[in-house]
Scaffold this motif. Structure first.
Motif, short mmCIF file in Angstrom:
data_model
loop_
_atom_site.label_atom_id
_atom_site.label_comp_id
_atom_site.label_asym_id
_atom_site.label_seq_id
_atom_site.Cartn_x
_atom_site.Cartn_y
_atom_site.Cartn_z
N MET A 1 -16.29 12.06 6.63
CA MET A 1 -16.11 12.43 7.44
C MET A 1 -14.94 11.67 8.00
N PRO A 2 -14.17 12.78 8.59
CA PRO A 2 -12.41 12.53 9.00
C PRO A 2 -12.72 11.23 10.12
N ASP A 3 -11.48 10.50 9.93
CA ASP A 3 -11.13 9.06 10.22
C ASP A 3 -10.01 9.86 12.05
N ASN A 4 -10.94 10.08 13.07
CA ASN A 4 -9.63 11.00 13.74
C ASN A 4 -9.31 9.94 15.11
N THR A 5 -9.68 8.49 14.64
CA THR A 5 -8.60 7.41 15.73
C THR A 5 -7.21 7.81 15.59
N LEU A 6 -6.43 8.21 16.98
CA LEU A 6 -5.10 8.01 17.74
C LEU A 6 -4.57 7.31 16.46
N SER A 7 -3.71 6.91 15.93
CA SER A 7 -2.74 5.73 15.17
C SER A 7 -1.28 6.52 15.04
N PRO A 8 -0.21 5.47 14.98
CA PRO A 8 0.84 5.89 14.44
C PRO A 8 0.99 7.12 13.35
N ALA A 9 0.09 7.21 13.29
CA ALA A 9 -0.19 8.28 11.35
C ALA A 9 -0.24 9.59 12.28
N GLY A 10 -1.01 9.42 13.29
CA GLY A 10 -1.46 10.76 13.87
C GLY A 10 -0.41 10.97 15.01
N ALA A 11 -0.01 11.64 14.85
CA ALA A 11 1.63 11.94 15.80
C ALA A 11 0.94 13.23 15.85
N GLY A 12 0.49 13.62 15.21
CA GLY A 12 0.12 15.37 15.83
C GLY A 12 -1.29 15.64 16.51
N LEU A 13 -1.93 14.72 15.97
CA LEU A 13 -3.00 14.42 17.33
C LEU A 13 -2.71 13.83 18.42
N GLU A 14 -2.18 12.56 18.27
CA GLU A 14 -1.61 12.44 19.35
C GLU A 14 -0.71 13.67 20.60
N PHE A 15 0.08 14.34 20.20
CA PHE A 15 0.48 15.14 20.74
C PHE A 15 -0.48 16.28 21.20
N MET A 16 -1.39 16.64 20.07
CA MET A 16 -2.32 17.61 20.85
C MET A 16 -2.86 16.91 22.56
N GLU A 17 -3.10 15.39 22.04
CA GLU A 17 -4.11 15.29 23.00
C GLU A 17 -2.90 15.03 24.14
N GLN A 18 -2.03 14.43 24.19
CA GLN A 18 -1.64 14.56 25.22
C GLN A 18 -0.78 15.63 26.54
N THR A 19 -0.75 16.59 25.02
CA THR A 19 -0.31 17.95 26.33
C THR A 19 -1.26 19.05 26.41
N LYS A 20 -2.47 18.24 26.55
CA LYS A 20 -3.87 19.39 26.93
C LYS A 20 -3.56 18.88 28.61
N TYR A 21 -3.48 20.24 29.59
CA TYR A 21 -3.52 20.45 31.05
C TYR A 21 -3.90 18.89 31.62
N ARG A 22 -4.69 18.47 31.44
CA ARG A 22 -5.58 17.76 31.98
C ARG A 22 -4.25 15.99 31.88
N ASN A 23 -3.70 16.62 31.09
CA ASN A 23 -2.70 15.32 31.44
C ASN A 23 -1.19 15.08 31.43
N LEU A 24 -1.28 16.35 31.73
CA LEU A 24 0.62 16.57 32.08
C LEU A 24 0.30 16.25 34.00
N LYS A 25 1.74 16.33 34.13
CA LYS A 25 1.89 15.41 35.15
C LYS A 25 2.60 16.40 35.79
N ARG A 26 3.48 16.65 36.84
CA ARG A 26 3.83 17.74 38.22
C ARG A 26 5.39 17.97 36.77
N SER A 27 5.12 19.16 36.54
CA SER A 27 6.94 19.78 35.88
C SER A 27 7.79 19.65 37.15
N ASP A 28 9.04 19.81 36.69
CA ASP A 28 10.04 19.33 37.43
C ASP A 28 10.14 20.96 38.04
N GLN A 29 10.03 21.59 38.23
CA GLN A 29 9.94 22.64 39.00
C GLN A 29 9.24 22.89 40.10
N GLU A 30 7.91 22.21 39.88
CA GLU A 30 6.78 21.52 40.63
C GLU A 30 7.61 20.85 41.54
#
Length: 255
Positions: free
Chosen positions: A1-30
Protein backbone atom coordinates in the motif's frame (compact mmCIF):
# COMPACT_ATOMS: atom_id res chain seq x y z
CA UNK A 1 0.00 0.00 0.00
CA UNK A 2 1.29 3.51 -0.77
CA UNK A 3 2.33 5.68 2.15
CA UNK A 4 -0.16 8.56 2.17
CA UNK A 5 1.49 10.33 5.10
CA UNK A 6 1.73 14.02 4.27
CA UNK A 7 5.32 15.24 4.06
CA UNK A 8 7.40 17.84 2.19
CA UNK A 9 7.68 15.28 -0.61
CA UNK A 10 3.88 15.11 -0.79
CA UNK A 11 3.21 18.76 -1.54
CA UNK A 12 0.44 17.87 -3.98
CA UNK A 13 -1.45 15.87 -1.37
CA UNK A 14 -0.94 18.64 1.17
CA UNK A 15 -2.35 21.17 -1.28
CA UNK A 16 -5.44 19.08 -1.90
CA UNK A 17 -6.00 18.63 1.84
CA UNK A 18 -5.53 22.27 2.77
CA UNK A 19 -7.85 23.48 0.00
CA UNK A 20 -10.78 21.34 1.09
CA UNK A 21 -13.71 23.55 2.00
CA UNK A 22 -13.58 22.55 5.65
CA UNK A 23 -10.04 23.97 5.91
CA UNK A 24 -10.70 27.32 4.23
CA UNK A 25 -10.70 30.66 6.04
CA UNK A 26 -12.95 33.59 5.20
CA UNK A 27 -12.12 35.03 1.79
CA UNK A 28 -11.29 38.70 1.28
CA UNK A 29 -14.61 39.12 -0.50
CA UNK A 30 -16.37 37.84 2.63
CA UNK A 31 -14.32 40.30 4.68
CA UNK A 32 -15.58 43.16 2.51
CA UNK A 33 -12.21 44.01 0.94
CA UNK A 34 -12.11 45.71 -2.45
CA UNK A 35 -12.05 43.44 -5.49
CA UNK A 36 -8.93 43.45 -7.67
CA UNK A 37 -9.06 45.07 -11.13
CA UNK A 38 -10.30 42.99 -14.06
CA UNK A 39 -7.11 43.49 -16.07
CA UNK A 40 -3.56 44.70 -15.58
CA UNK A 41 -3.08 48.09 -17.26
CA UNK A 42 -0.43 48.50 -19.96
CA UNK A 43 2.81 50.01 -18.77
CA UNK A 44 3.10 53.73 -19.61
CA UNK A 45 4.91 54.49 -22.85
CA UNK A 46 4.53 51.08 -24.47
CA UNK A 47 2.95 50.94 -27.94
CA UNK A 48 -0.68 49.78 -28.00
CA UNK A 49 -2.45 48.79 -31.21
CA UNK A 50 -6.01 47.95 -32.10
CA UNK A 51 -6.87 44.48 -33.35
CA UNK A 52 -9.48 43.77 -36.04
CA UNK A 53 -12.87 43.56 -34.33
CA UNK A 54 -14.16 39.98 -33.90
CA UNK A 55 -17.46 40.78 -35.66
CA UNK A 56 -15.60 41.86 -38.82
CA UNK A 57 -13.44 38.75 -39.21
CA UNK A 58 -14.04 36.46 -42.18
CA UNK A 59 -13.19 33.10 -40.65
CA UNK A 60 -14.19 29.86 -42.43
CA UNK A 61 -17.01 27.99 -40.78
CA UNK A 62 -16.10 24.60 -39.34
CA UNK A 63 -18.42 21.98 -37.90
CA UNK A 64 -17.77 21.54 -34.17
CA UNK A 65 -17.69 17.76 -34.39
CA UNK A 66 -15.11 17.96 -37.18
CA UNK A 67 -12.97 20.34 -35.13
CA UNK A 68 -13.08 17.96 -32.18
CA UNK A 69 -12.20 14.97 -34.36
CA UNK A 70 -9.28 16.79 -36.00
CA UNK A 71 -7.88 18.27 -32.81
CA UNK A 72 -4.44 16.94 -31.87
CA UNK A 73 -1.09 18.36 -30.80
CA UNK A 74 1.08 19.64 -33.66
CA UNK A 75 4.78 20.42 -33.25
CA UNK A 76 5.81 20.88 -36.88
CA UNK A 77 4.67 23.98 -38.75
CA UNK A 78 4.74 25.31 -42.29
CA UNK A 79 6.88 28.37 -43.01
CA UNK A 80 3.82 30.53 -43.50
CA UNK A 81 2.79 33.48 -41.34
CA UNK A 82 -0.49 33.92 -39.53
CA UNK A 83 -2.47 37.00 -40.42
CA UNK A 84 -3.42 39.62 -37.86
CA UNK A 85 -7.06 38.68 -38.50
CA UNK A 86 -6.30 35.08 -37.57
CA UNK A 87 -4.46 36.16 -34.43
CA UNK A 88 -7.36 38.42 -33.47
CA UNK A 89 -9.74 35.47 -33.91
CA UNK A 90 -7.64 33.18 -31.70
CA UNK A 91 -7.33 35.82 -28.98
CA UNK A 92 -11.08 36.42 -28.99
CA UNK A 93 -11.79 32.68 -28.83
CA UNK A 94 -9.51 32.21 -25.84
CA UNK A 95 -10.10 35.35 -23.73
CA UNK A 96 -12.52 37.52 -25.70
CA UNK A 97 -14.89 39.67 -23.66
CA UNK A 98 -18.53 39.23 -24.70
CA UNK A 99 -19.92 41.62 -22.09
CA UNK A 100 -18.93 43.47 -18.92
CA UNK A 101 -20.79 43.69 -15.63
CA UNK A 102 -19.58 47.14 -14.64
CA UNK A 103 -16.18 46.89 -13.00
CA UNK A 104 -17.25 43.71 -11.19
CA UNK A 105 -16.90 40.95 -13.78
CA UNK A 106 -16.51 40.08 -17.44
CA UNK A 107 -18.29 37.38 -19.39
CA UNK A 108 -15.97 35.85 -21.94
CA UNK A 109 -15.73 33.15 -24.57
CA UNK A 110 -14.40 30.68 -21.98
CA UNK A 111 -15.75 29.68 -18.57
CA UNK A 112 -14.07 30.80 -15.38
CA UNK A 113 -14.96 30.16 -11.75
CA UNK A 114 -17.21 32.99 -10.62
CA UNK A 115 -16.39 34.87 -13.85
CA UNK A 116 -13.14 35.89 -12.17
CA UNK A 117 -10.99 35.43 -15.33
CA UNK A 118 -7.63 35.63 -13.60
CA UNK A 119 -5.47 35.24 -16.72
CA UNK A 120 -3.35 37.64 -18.74
CA UNK A 121 -2.38 36.52 -22.25
CA UNK A 122 1.16 37.16 -23.44
CA UNK A 123 2.26 36.37 -26.98
CA UNK A 124 5.61 35.33 -28.35
CA UNK A 125 5.25 36.54 -31.94
CA UNK A 126 7.58 34.83 -34.38
CA UNK A 127 5.75 35.08 -37.69
CA UNK A 128 2.59 37.16 -37.87
CA UNK A 129 2.03 39.50 -40.82
CA UNK A 130 2.31 43.13 -39.79
CA UNK A 131 3.75 42.47 -36.32
CA UNK A 132 7.41 42.74 -35.41
CA UNK A 133 8.72 39.61 -33.68
CA UNK A 134 8.76 39.96 -29.91
CA UNK A 135 6.63 39.87 -26.79
CA UNK A 136 3.10 41.29 -26.66
CA UNK A 137 0.23 41.30 -24.14
CA UNK A 138 -3.43 41.07 -25.05
CA UNK A 139 -5.66 43.74 -23.54
CA UNK A 140 -8.90 41.78 -23.54
CA UNK A 141 -11.19 44.56 -22.28
CA UNK A 142 -10.49 46.69 -25.37
CA UNK A 143 -9.32 43.95 -27.79
CA UNK A 144 -5.90 45.51 -28.30
CA UNK A 145 -2.26 44.44 -28.21
CA UNK A 146 0.48 46.02 -26.13
CA UNK A 147 3.99 45.57 -27.51
CA UNK A 148 6.27 44.66 -24.60
CA UNK A 149 9.64 44.09 -26.30
CA UNK A 150 11.21 43.31 -29.66
CA UNK A 151 14.06 41.23 -28.19
CA UNK A 152 15.41 39.26 -31.21
CA UNK A 153 16.50 36.29 -29.07
CA UNK A 154 13.27 35.99 -27.13
CA UNK A 155 12.17 32.82 -28.94
CA UNK A 156 15.47 31.19 -28.04
CA UNK A 157 15.20 32.23 -24.39
CA UNK A 158 11.65 30.89 -24.10
CA UNK A 159 12.55 27.59 -25.78
CA UNK A 160 15.44 27.14 -23.33
CA UNK A 161 13.17 27.95 -20.38
CA UNK A 162 10.83 25.23 -21.67
CA UNK A 163 13.65 22.68 -21.45
CA UNK A 164 14.75 23.04 -25.08
CA UNK A 165 11.44 22.33 -26.77
CA UNK A 166 12.80 23.90 -29.94
CA UNK A 167 9.55 23.84 -31.94
CA UNK A 168 8.73 26.98 -29.93
CA UNK A 169 11.25 28.79 -32.12
CA UNK A 170 9.48 27.66 -35.32
CA UNK A 171 5.84 28.40 -34.46
CA UNK A 172 4.05 31.45 -35.78
CA UNK A 173 2.99 32.56 -32.31
CA UNK A 174 2.99 31.14 -28.80
CA UNK A 175 0.28 31.95 -26.27
CA UNK A 176 1.61 32.34 -22.72
CA UNK A 177 -1.08 32.52 -20.06
CA UNK A 178 -0.17 33.99 -16.70
CA UNK A 179 -2.38 33.83 -13.63
CA UNK A 180 -3.01 36.76 -11.31
CA UNK A 181 -4.11 34.59 -8.37
CA UNK A 182 -5.62 37.30 -6.19
CA UNK A 183 -8.29 37.87 -8.83
CA UNK A 184 -9.47 34.35 -7.97
CA UNK A 185 -8.47 33.96 -4.31
CA UNK A 186 -10.18 37.26 -3.40
CA UNK A 187 -13.43 35.30 -3.76
CA UNK A 188 -12.44 31.69 -3.11
CA UNK A 189 -9.43 31.85 -0.81
CA UNK A 190 -6.78 29.18 -1.26
CA UNK A 191 -9.32 27.00 -3.05
CA UNK A 192 -9.00 29.47 -5.92
CA UNK A 193 -5.65 27.97 -6.92
CA UNK A 194 -7.52 24.83 -7.94
CA UNK A 195 -9.80 26.94 -10.13
CA UNK A 196 -6.85 28.58 -11.87
CA UNK A 197 -5.65 25.25 -13.19
CA UNK A 198 -9.13 24.24 -14.31
CA UNK A 199 -9.52 27.54 -16.15
CA UNK A 200 -6.23 26.98 -17.97
CA UNK A 201 -7.65 23.82 -19.48
CA UNK A 202 -10.76 25.64 -20.69
CA UNK A 203 -8.69 28.33 -22.39
CA UNK A 204 -6.24 26.01 -24.10
CA UNK A 205 -8.93 23.69 -25.44
CA UNK A 206 -10.64 26.68 -27.03
CA UNK A 207 -7.34 27.49 -28.73
CA UNK A 208 -7.04 23.94 -30.09
CA UNK A 209 -10.55 23.99 -31.52
CA UNK A 210 -10.43 27.54 -32.91
CA UNK A 211 -7.12 26.85 -34.64
CA UNK A 212 -8.72 24.10 -36.70
CA UNK A 213 -10.87 26.70 -38.48
CA UNK A 214 -7.79 28.54 -39.80
CA UNK A 215 -5.67 25.49 -40.74
CA UNK A 216 -3.38 25.86 -37.76
CA UNK A 217 -2.01 23.35 -35.31
CA UNK A 218 -1.47 23.80 -31.58
CA UNK A 219 0.74 22.18 -28.98
CA UNK A 220 0.13 22.82 -25.28
CA UNK A 221 3.19 23.02 -23.03
CA UNK A 222 3.20 22.52 -19.28
CA UNK A 223 6.94 21.82 -18.86
CA UNK A 224 8.83 25.03 -18.14
CA UNK A 225 11.20 26.55 -15.61
CA UNK A 226 8.86 28.76 -13.57
CA UNK A 227 11.54 31.16 -12.35
CA UNK A 228 13.18 31.53 -15.76
CA UNK A 229 9.83 32.24 -17.42
CA UNK A 230 8.93 34.78 -14.73
CA UNK A 231 12.17 36.63 -15.45
CA UNK A 232 11.56 36.58 -19.20
CA UNK A 233 8.04 37.94 -18.80
CA UNK A 234 9.04 40.50 -16.17
CA UNK A 235 6.67 39.16 -13.50
CA UNK A 236 7.34 38.21 -9.89
CA UNK A 237 6.30 34.55 -10.09
CA UNK A 238 4.00 34.84 -7.05
CA UNK A 239 1.43 37.60 -7.51
CA UNK A 240 1.59 36.74 -11.20
CA UNK A 241 2.98 33.52 -12.62
CA UNK A 242 3.00 31.53 -15.83
CA UNK A 243 0.45 28.73 -15.68
CA UNK A 244 0.37 27.31 -19.24
CA UNK A 245 1.51 28.00 -22.78
CA UNK A 246 0.84 26.75 -26.27
CA UNK A 247 2.41 27.13 -29.70
CA UNK A 248 0.39 27.84 -32.84
CA UNK A 249 1.45 27.57 -36.46
CA UNK A 250 0.16 26.86 -39.93
CA UNK A 251 -0.21 23.16 -40.68
CA UNK A 252 2.22 21.70 -43.17
CA UNK A 253 -0.60 19.79 -44.88
CA UNK A 254 -4.27 20.62 -45.17
CA UNK A 255 -6.98 18.67 -43.34
Amino acid sequence: MPDNTLSPAGAGLEFMEQTKYRNLKRSDQEKGLARPPLELPPAPGLPVMDLPKPATLAIPHLDLRMAIERRHSVRSYAKKPLSVDELSFLLWCTQGVKSEHGTHATFRTVPSAGARHAFETYLLVNDVDGLAPGLYRYLALTHRLCQMTTNPTLHIDIARACFDQDFIMRCGVAFLWTAVPYRMTWRYGERGYRDLHLDAGHVCQNLYLAAEAISCGVCAIAAFDDDAMAEILGIDGKEQFLIYLATVGKCETGP
